[in-house]
Design a protein around this motif. Structure first.
Motif, PDB file in Angstrom:
ATOM      1  N   ARG A   1      16.956   9.537 -18.268  1.00 35.05           N
ATOM      2  CA  ARG A   1      16.761   9.073 -18.794  1.00 35.05           C
ATOM      3  C   ARG A   1      16.732  10.948 -19.574  1.00 35.05           C
ATOM      4  NH1 ARG A   1      15.250   4.516 -20.300  1.00 35.05           N
ATOM      5  NH2 ARG A   1      12.615   5.483 -20.387  1.00 35.05           N
ATOM      6  N   ARG A   2      16.159  11.919 -18.953  1.00 33.16           N
ATOM      7  CA  ARG A   2      15.208  12.358 -19.054  1.00 33.16           C
ATOM      8  C   ARG A   2      15.964  13.445 -18.579  1.00 33.16           C
ATOM      9  NH1 ARG A   2       9.964  14.654 -19.383  1.00 33.16           N
ATOM     10  NH2 ARG A   2       9.336  12.854 -20.154  1.00 33.16           N
ATOM     11  N   GLY A   3      16.304  13.622 -17.902  1.00 37.04           N
ATOM     12  CA  GLY A   3      17.725  14.022 -17.000  1.00 37.04           C
ATOM     13  C   GLY A   3      19.091  14.466 -18.515  1.00 37.04           C
ATOM     14  N   ARG A   4      19.266  13.353 -19.107  1.00 36.36           N
ATOM     15  CA  ARG A   4      20.593  13.134 -19.724  1.00 36.36           C
ATOM     16  C   ARG A   4      20.129  14.497 -21.006  1.00 36.36           C
ATOM     17  NH1 ARG A   4      25.225  10.670 -20.846  1.00 36.36           N
ATOM     18  NH2 ARG A   4      24.808   9.065 -19.044  1.00 36.36           N
ATOM     19  N   ARG A   5      18.811  13.792 -21.553  1.00 32.10           N
ATOM     20  CA  ARG A   5      18.153  14.639 -22.436  1.00 32.10           C
ATOM     21  C   ARG A   5      18.806  16.217 -22.927  1.00 32.10           C
ATOM     22  NH1 ARG A   5      14.538  11.643 -23.341  1.00 32.10           N
ATOM     23  NH2 ARG A   5      12.350  12.332 -22.849  1.00 32.10           N
ATOM     24  N   LEU A   6      17.774  16.798 -21.383  1.00 34.24           N
ATOM     25  CA  LEU A   6      17.865  18.351 -21.049  1.00 34.24           C
ATOM     26  C   LEU A   6      19.157  18.718 -21.137  1.00 34.24           C
ATOM     27  CD1 LEU A   6      16.502  19.892 -20.214  1.00 34.24           C
ATOM     28  CD2 LEU A   6      16.450  19.561 -17.255  1.00 34.24           C
ATOM     29  N   GLY A   7      20.422  17.222 -20.225  1.00 38.05           N
ATOM     30  CA  GLY A   7      21.310  18.472 -20.292  1.00 38.05           C
ATOM     31  C   GLY A   7      22.051  17.987 -21.967  1.00 38.05           C
ATOM     32  N   GLU A   8      21.918  17.174 -22.519  1.00 37.62           N
ATOM     33  CA  GLU A   8      22.906  17.733 -24.078  1.00 37.62           C
ATOM     34  C   GLU A   8      21.832  18.697 -24.766  1.00 37.62           C
ATOM     35  OE1 GLU A   8      21.406  13.505 -25.127  1.00 37.62           O
ATOM     36  OE2 GLU A   8      23.674  12.096 -24.161  1.00 37.62           O
ATOM     37  N   GLU A   9      20.534  18.814 -24.587  1.00 39.32           N
ATOM     38  CA  GLU A   9      20.046  20.028 -25.149  1.00 39.32           C
ATOM     39  C   GLU A   9      20.518  20.687 -24.656  1.00 39.32           C
ATOM     40  OE1 GLU A   9      16.049  18.710 -24.746  1.00 39.32           O
ATOM     41  OE2 GLU A   9      14.930  17.062 -25.897  1.00 39.32           O
ATOM     42  N   GLU A  10      20.172  21.059 -23.434  1.00 37.05           N
ATOM     43  CA  GLU A  10      21.340  22.313 -23.604  1.00 37.05           C
ATOM     44  C   GLU A  10      22.833  22.798 -24.030  1.00 37.05           C
ATOM     45  OE1 GLU A  10      20.535  23.012 -19.547  1.00 37.05           O
ATOM     46  OE2 GLU A  10      19.124  23.197 -18.745  1.00 37.05           O
ATOM     47  N   ARG A  11      24.079  22.057 -23.390  1.00 41.21           N
ATOM     48  CA  ARG A  11      24.998  22.097 -24.096  1.00 41.21           C
ATOM     49  C   ARG A  11      24.619  22.086 -25.540  1.00 41.21           C
ATOM     50  NH1 ARG A  11      30.044  21.010 -22.554  1.00 41.21           N
ATOM     51  NH2 ARG A  11      31.159  20.295 -23.904  1.00 41.21           N
TER      52      ARG A  11
ATOM     53  N   HIS B   1      16.881  11.822  -7.651  1.00 44.09           N
ATOM     54  CA  HIS B   1      18.816  11.801  -7.938  1.00 44.09           C
ATOM     55  C   HIS B   1      19.365  11.490  -9.059  1.00 44.09           C
ATOM     56  CE1 HIS B   1      22.162   9.617  -7.005  1.00 44.09           C
ATOM     57  NE2 HIS B   1      22.672  10.420  -6.886  1.00 44.09           N
ATOM     58  N   ALA B   2      18.318  10.023 -10.177  1.00 44.95           N
ATOM     59  CA  ALA B   2      18.947   9.853 -11.544  1.00 44.95           C
ATOM     60  C   ALA B   2      18.724  11.368 -11.670  1.00 44.95           C
ATOM     61  CB  ALA B   2      17.656   8.655 -11.692  1.00 44.95           C
ATOM     62  N   PHE B   3      17.311  12.597 -12.567  1.00 43.48           N
ATOM     63  CA  PHE B   3      17.746  13.402 -13.332  1.00 43.48           C
ATOM     64  C   PHE B   3      18.383  14.232 -13.111  1.00 43.48           C
ATOM     65  CE2 PHE B   3      15.467  17.392 -13.891  1.00 43.48           C
ATOM     66  CZ  PHE B   3      15.149  17.237 -14.607  1.00 43.48           C
ATOM     67  N   LEU B   4      18.914  14.403 -10.965  1.00 40.74           N
ATOM     68  CA  LEU B   4      20.091  15.738 -11.755  1.00 40.74           C
ATOM     69  C   LEU B   4      21.094  14.980 -12.125  1.00 40.74           C
ATOM     70  CD1 LEU B   4      18.767  17.057  -7.885  1.00 40.74           C
ATOM     71  CD2 LEU B   4      18.352  17.836 -10.901  1.00 40.74           C
ATOM     72  N   ALA B   5      21.501  13.376 -11.741  1.00 42.80           N
ATOM     73  CA  ALA B   5      23.058  12.940 -11.674  1.00 42.80           C
ATOM     74  C   ALA B   5      23.222  12.659 -13.376  1.00 42.80           C
ATOM     75  CB  ALA B   5      22.914  11.193 -11.053  1.00 42.80           C
ATOM     76  N   HIS B   6      22.139  12.100 -13.841  1.00 44.44           N
ATOM     77  CA  HIS B   6      22.694  12.340 -15.620  1.00 44.44           C
ATOM     78  C   HIS B   6      22.347  13.655 -16.161  1.00 44.44           C
ATOM     79  CE1 HIS B   6      21.602   8.395 -14.679  1.00 44.44           C
ATOM     80  NE2 HIS B   6      22.374   8.088 -15.585  1.00 44.44           N
TER      81      HIS B   6
END
Length: 268
Positions: A141-151, A210-215
């Protein structure tokens, strides 16, 4: 890599390594370090005169050192009078510590991020679910949120493998993974920011990693790349590779330590 991690700035906040190192390097000067310690212990705003007297230097030299500490975020400055109301004349400049907490590690470690994710998992754990599953979910969840914020911040448009990995490298460098571009569509991570804790609980920590980077890849919407568990002695357990069915460009022969499909995390 030398690094310093600051807790100021919110959950899992990451600042550039150069900025964090500078925050620590300013404390290498003895008078500056002693004034900083004096102000932290004072429990109230401190004037330049008081800071200068605490180490036996001139007010002018003290002002120089204090402003250096302000510049790197270790102190904050404002105008006011400690302990009294000044009715006439200009109020003196006073200094007080910020909430920054500085630690140094070589190579870089992110134990605070790991602890934050574990705490989030404990708070969100549902009845009947395992703590390990909750931790992996929290990391994803944290990884996905970080990716979405950067996008959202960069609005990069469609991201293929090569351009997407270029953006990923910026985050990976900031978080201490020490990324190395093996070829245009593959990145190896030379450092595990969660070591040595990963060696104590490899399945848990590497699963979270793995979950952090994949998401993160999913949140950033990078196509043609996936995060895979490929443990290699002395490195991070995760690598970023072409997605299944897509051949890497100019890729080296696979090593014995990185076995496709092997989901176990083996530490040296």
């Amino acid at each position: 890599m030398a690094s310093a991690e600051s807790s100021e700035g919110g959950e899992g906040a990451a600042t550039a390594p150069a900025d964090r190192i500078q925050s620590v390097s300013v404390l290498g000067e003895e008078s500056r370090r002693r004034m900083f310690a004096f102000i932290r212990r004072a429990g109230r705003p401190v004037t330049r005169d008081e800071a200068a007297a605490s180490v036996g230097i001139s007010r002018k030299l003290a002002a120089f050192h204090l402003d250096k500490l302000v510049d790197v975020g270790l102190l904050r400055a404002r105008y006011g009078t400690p302990g009294a109301v000044r009715r006439v004349g200009r109020q003196p400049k006073v200094y007080e510590p910020t909430d920054a907490q500085i630690t140094v590690s070589i190579p870089e470690r992110r134990h605070q991020l790991l602890a934050d994710l574990l705490l989030e998992a404990v708070l969100a754990q549902s009845a009947g679910g395992s703590a390990a599953e909750a931790a992996v979910t929290a990391a994803g969840r944290r990884g996905r949120r970080l990716g979405e914020e950067e996008r959202e911040a960069g609005r990069p448009g469609r991201l293929g493998a090569e351009r997407g990995l270029t953006l990923c490298e910026q985050m990976l460098e900031t978080y201490g993974f020490e990324p190395v571009r093996e070829n245009p569509t593959e990145v190896r991570l030379r450092n595990c920011p969660f070591h040595p804790l990963a060696a104590k609980a490899p399945e848990l920590v590497c699963g979270m990693n793995h979950a952090f980077l994949a998401h993160y890849l999913q949140g950033l919407e990078v196509s043609g790349v996936e995060a895979v568990l490929a443990p290699t002695p002395g490195e991070c357990c995760v690598q970023l590779r072409p997605a299944s069915g897509e051949a890497p460009r100019n890729s080296p022969e696979p090593t014995a330590e990185a076995v496709p499909g092997d989901r176990r995390c083996r530490r040296p």
